[in-house]
Every structure is written in structure tokens, then in C-alpha cells.
Write a protein that holds these residues in place. Structure first.
Motif, mmCIF file in Angstrom:
data_model
loop_
_atom_site.group_PDB
_atom_site.id
_atom_site.type_symbol
_atom_site.label_atom_id
_atom_site.label_comp_id
_atom_site.label_asym_id
_atom_site.label_seq_id
_atom_site.Cartn_x
_atom_site.Cartn_y
_atom_site.Cartn_z
ATOM 1 N N ASP A 150 51.268 41.256 57.170
ATOM 2 C CA ASP A 150 49.897 40.755 57.090
ATOM 3 C C ASP A 150 48.865 41.852 56.829
ATOM 4 O OD1 ASP A 150 50.302 41.804 59.604
ATOM 5 O OD2 ASP A 150 49.159 40.256 60.645
ATOM 6 N N HIS A 151 49.185 43.100 57.138
ATOM 7 C CA HIS A 151 48.256 44.184 56.853
ATOM 8 C C HIS A 151 48.093 44.410 55.340
ATOM 9 C CE1 HIS A 151 52.228 46.075 56.873
ATOM 10 N NE2 HIS A 151 51.721 47.001 56.093
ATOM 11 N N LEU A 152 49.033 43.925 54.541
ATOM 12 C CA LEU A 152 48.956 44.068 53.087
ATOM 13 C C LEU A 152 48.243 42.895 52.418
ATOM 14 C CD1 LEU A 152 52.581 45.281 52.289
ATOM 15 C CD2 LEU A 152 50.512 46.673 52.427
ATOM 16 N N ASP A 153 48.083 41.802 53.140
ATOM 17 C CA ASP A 153 47.553 40.569 52.549
ATOM 18 C C ASP A 153 46.179 40.780 51.921
ATOM 19 O OD1 ASP A 153 47.862 37.887 51.867
ATOM 20 O OD2 ASP A 153 46.756 37.227 53.632
ATOM 21 N N THR A 154 45.312 41.508 52.598
ATOM 22 C CA THR A 154 43.952 41.687 52.083
ATOM 23 C C THR A 154 43.858 42.814 51.058
ATOM 24 O OG1 THR A 154 43.452 43.165 53.928
ATOM 25 C CG2 THR A 154 42.905 40.820 54.206
ATOM 26 N N LYS A 155 44.881 43.616 50.931
ATOM 27 C CA LYS A 155 44.838 44.771 50.034
ATOM 28 C C LYS A 155 45.205 44.419 48.586
ATOM 29 C CE LYS A 155 45.635 48.232 53.564
ATOM 30 N NZ LYS A 155 44.334 48.159 54.091
ATOM 31 N N PHE A 156 45.788 43.237 48.374
ATOM 32 C CA PHE A 156 46.219 42.852 47.037
ATOM 33 C C PHE A 156 45.446 41.629 46.559
ATOM 34 C CE2 PHE A 156 49.851 45.199 48.609
ATOM 35 C CZ PHE A 156 50.193 45.965 47.518
ATOM 36 N N THR A 157 45.139 41.617 45.273
ATOM 37 C CA THR A 157 44.523 40.445 44.680
ATOM 38 C C THR A 157 45.614 39.404 44.450
ATOM 39 O OG1 THR A 157 44.919 41.238 42.435
ATOM 40 C CG2 THR A 157 42.828 41.880 43.472
ATOM 41 N N LEU A 158 45.217 38.203 44.148
ATOM 42 C CA LEU A 158 46.185 37.159 43.853
ATOM 43 C C LEU A 158 47.021 37.544 42.632
ATOM 44 C CD1 LEU A 158 47.430 34.434 44.411
ATOM 45 C CD2 LEU A 158 45.600 33.391 43.071
ATOM 46 N N GLU A 159 46.395 38.129 41.649
ATOM 47 C CA GLU A 159 47.125 38.564 40.453
ATOM 48 C C GLU A 159 48.195 39.593 40.820
ATOM 49 O OE1 GLU A 159 46.209 40.402 35.996
ATOM 50 O OE2 GLU A 159 44.596 40.204 37.453
ATOM 51 N N GLY A 160 47.851 40.525 41.701
ATOM 52 C CA GLY A 160 48.807 41.539 42.144
ATOM 53 C C GLY A 160 49.944 40.939 42.948
ATOM 54 N N LYS A 161 49.632 39.965 43.784
ATOM 55 C CA LYS A 161 50.675 39.300 44.579
ATOM 56 C C LYS A 161 51.645 38.549 43.679
ATOM 57 C CE LYS A 161 47.871 38.526 48.686
ATOM 58 N NZ LYS A 161 47.243 37.514 49.541
ATOM 59 N N LEU A 162 51.105 37.853 42.680
ATOM 60 C CA LEU A 162 51.961 37.113 41.754
ATOM 61 C C LEU A 162 52.864 38.064 40.978
ATOM 62 C CD1 LEU A 162 49.407 34.493 40.349
ATOM 63 C CD2 LEU A 162 51.275 34.076 41.954
ATOM 64 N N TRP A 163 52.312 39.182 40.533
ATOM 65 C CA TRP A 163 53.107 40.159 39.804
ATOM 66 C C TRP A 163 54.202 40.725 40.701
ATOM 67 C CZ3 TRP A 163 53.730 45.352 40.924
ATOM 68 C CH2 TRP A 163 54.459 46.079 39.982
ATOM 69 N N PHE A 164 53.843 41.090 41.930
ATOM 70 C CA PHE A 164 54.793 41.672 42.868
ATOM 71 C C PHE A 164 55.926 40.692 43.193
ATOM 72 C CE2 PHE A 164 56.117 42.798 47.242
ATOM 73 C CZ PHE A 164 56.563 44.085 46.996
ATOM 74 N N ALA A 165 55.604 39.410 43.290
ATOM 75 C CA ALA A 165 56.604 38.389 43.610
ATOM 76 C C ALA A 165 57.429 37.978 42.390
ATOM 77 C CB ALA A 165 55.926 37.158 44.209
ATOM 78 N N GLY A 166 57.043 38.417 41.208
ATOM 79 C CA GLY A 166 57.789 38.078 40.003
ATOM 80 C C GLY A 166 57.448 36.703 39.454
ATOM 81 N N ILE A 167 56.293 36.193 39.835
ATOM 82 C CA ILE A 167 55.854 34.878 39.340
ATOM 83 C C ILE A 167 55.084 35.118 38.044
ATOM 84 C CG2 ILE A 167 54.495 32.818 39.845
ATOM 85 C CD1 ILE A 167 54.960 33.462 42.838
ATOM 86 N N ASP A 168 55.674 34.707 36.933
ATOM 87 C CA ASP A 168 55.120 34.986 35.615
ATOM 88 C C ASP A 168 54.235 33.831 35.165
ATOM 89 O OD1 ASP A 168 54.684 36.333 33.242
ATOM 90 O OD2 ASP A 168 56.453 35.459 32.268
ATOM 91 N N MET A 169 52.991 33.845 35.661
ATOM 92 C CA MET A 169 52.017 32.854 35.212
ATOM 93 C C MET A 169 50.616 33.410 35.415
ATOM 94 S SD MET A 169 51.961 29.853 38.148
ATOM 95 C CE MET A 169 53.691 29.527 38.109
ATOM 96 N N GLU A 170 49.703 32.822 34.719
ATOM 97 C CA GLU A 170 48.308 33.247 34.839
ATOM 98 C C GLU A 170 47.778 32.881 36.232
ATOM 99 O OE1 GLU A 170 46.465 34.917 32.544
ATOM 100 O OE2 GLU A 170 48.318 35.044 31.374
ATOM 101 N N THR A 171 46.830 33.689 36.695
ATOM 102 C CA THR A 171 46.244 33.459 38.017
ATOM 103 C C THR A 171 45.575 32.088 38.088
ATOM 104 O OG1 THR A 171 45.837 35.827 38.164
ATOM 105 C CG2 THR A 171 44.705 34.444 39.758
ATOM 106 N N LYS A 172 44.882 31.723 37.028
ATOM 107 C CA LYS A 172 44.188 30.423 37.008
ATOM 108 C C LYS A 172 45.184 29.263 37.050
ATOM 109 C CE LYS A 172 40.442 28.045 34.808
ATOM 110 N NZ LYS A 172 39.051 28.369 34.800
ATOM 111 N N THR A 173 46.288 29.410 36.333
ATOM 112 C CA THR A 173 47.330 28.375 36.353
ATOM 113 C C THR A 173 47.891 28.220 37.752
ATOM 114 O OG1 THR A 173 47.914 28.919 34.071
ATOM 115 C CG2 THR A 173 49.531 27.663 35.343
ATOM 116 N N TYR A 174 48.149 29.358 38.413
ATOM 117 C CA TYR A 174 48.660 29.309 39.782
ATOM 118 C C TYR A 174 47.646 28.632 40.695
ATOM 119 C CZ TYR A 174 50.372 30.659 44.353
ATOM 120 O OH TYR A 174 50.810 30.615 45.648
ATOM 121 N N GLN A 175 46.381 29.026 40.607
ATOM 122 C CA GLN A 175 45.365 28.457 41.483
ATOM 123 C C GLN A 175 45.204 26.957 41.277
ATOM 124 O OE1 GLN A 175 42.061 31.062 40.481
ATOM 125 N NE2 GLN A 175 42.192 32.010 42.522
ATOM 126 N N ASN A 176 45.273 26.512 40.026
ATOM 127 C CA ASN A 176 45.067 25.095 39.744
ATOM 128 C C ASN A 176 46.285 24.224 40.029
ATOM 129 O OD1 ASN A 176 42.462 25.623 38.928
ATOM 130 N ND2 ASN A 176 43.003 25.785 36.767
#
Length: 178
Positions: free
Chosen positions: A118-144
Motif C-alpha cells: 500500500d505504500h506504493l499505491d500513491t506513488k504510481f499513476t494509473l497508467e504506470g500501474k497498468l504498465w507494471f501489471a502488463g495490462i495493455d490498454m489505454e488508461t481511458k479504456t480501463y477507466q471506462n
């Protein structure tokens, strides 16, 4: 370690204290006060009182601190979360059904990772989290289209943690009374 320090530990610190590898301690112990602290077998009894496997496995992860992706408890929690969100996603999503299990697992893995770290949760943007997790999609697509699955995963983890804390604290009080 003093009685006051033991009483101020959070539930998972208390549970994990005797479950980890033994280390030499050169402090005044509780045995000097005449109190006998519960051993690991007595503490392990709390797992039998928990409602489901998600609570048990998550409590073990949080108490023991073994957050490696390869641990049995990590895999069980990840499998539970993946299958929970897959059931809903399978009904909602009409296209790309062949990639659905993989996407659900990556979302669950991402949420579980950032829940445990949880100490890392605020340090990464959603785009960074998606990249780190290997989720290959646009941030807006993920959010919607996918964010509500991540939110549901986080909610399941939060509720399991809260329930586990309640069980541990009640068990801890009951051990003190005996």
C-alpha cells in the motif's frame, strides 16, 4: 518485549510474531512478569474461526509477510479474486472473450499487489500501474470499461482484511482472558 509493546501491536503483527523464524531476543520477556505469551499453535487457532478461505489466506499473507507471487496463499487469493471478477466480466463483455481470463487475472494481480504494498499505491499513476501489471490498454479504456472490476477486487480485499482483523482481535482478547 514489554507487555505494553505487545498490546500496541496491530492484529497482523501480533499474529505473525510467533509464526516467523525465531530470532534471538535479548530483551526482558513476558516470562519475567509471570505471564505466558501464546505460542504459535495457540495463535494458529484463529484461522479456524475465520469465515472463508479468502480471509484465512489474506490474513496469513499479512501476518507472515510472504508476499511473493509464488507462495501458495498468494496464488489462492489471486485465483479467488480472478474467478470472482471473471464471472461478472463474462456476462458483461461481448467482445474479445478469448482474452477475458487473462485480463481479469492481470487486474486482480494488480489490485492485490498494490493492496499488499500500500505504500506504493500513491506513488504510481494509473497508467504506470497498468504498465507494471502488463495490462495493455489505454488508461481511458480501463477507466471506462474495466475500473469497476479493479474497484470490486479492492473492496473484496478490504472487507476480507477487516473481517480478519475482527476475528484476530476477538481471539486475542479471548486468549488473554483464559
Amino acid at each position: 518485549m514489554s507487555t505494553l509493546m505487545l498490546n500496541n501491536m496491530n492484529a497482523f503483527e501480533w499474529l505473525g510474531r510467533e509464526m516467523r523464524a525465531k530470532i534471538a531476543q535479548y530483551e526482558i520477556s513476558l516470562s519475567a512478569t509471570g505471564e505466558k505469551p501464546p505460542n504459535w499453535e495457540e495463535k494458529a487457532g484463529v484461522f479456524a474461526l475465520m469465515d472463508d478461505d479468502l480471509q484465512k489466506d489474506l490474513a496469513f499473507l499479512l501476518a507472515y509477510g510472504d508476499w511473493k507471487d509464488g507462495s501458495a496463499q498468494y496464488k489462492k487469493v489471486l485465483q479467488f479474486l480472478t474467478s470472482s471478477i471473471f464471472v461478472v466480466a463474462d456476462q458483461e463483455k461481448k467482445r474479445n472473450k478469448d482474452k477475458l481470463p487473462e485480463v481479469c487475472q492481470k487486474i486482480a494481480n494488480m489490485e492485490l499487489y498494490y493492496f499488499l504494498h500500500d505504500h506504493l499505491d500513491t506513488k504510481f499513476t494509473l497508467e504506470g500501474k497498468l504498465w507494471f501489471a502488463g495490462i495493455d490498454m489505454e488508461t481511458k479504456t480501463y477507466q471506462n470499461n474495466w475500473k469497476h472490476f479493479g474497484d470490486a477486487t479492492r473492496m473484496m480485499l478490504d472487507q476480507a482484511k477487516e473481517s480478519a482483523v475482527e476475528h484476530i482481535e476477538k481471539y486475542r482478547r479471548d486468549l488473554r482472558v483464559e
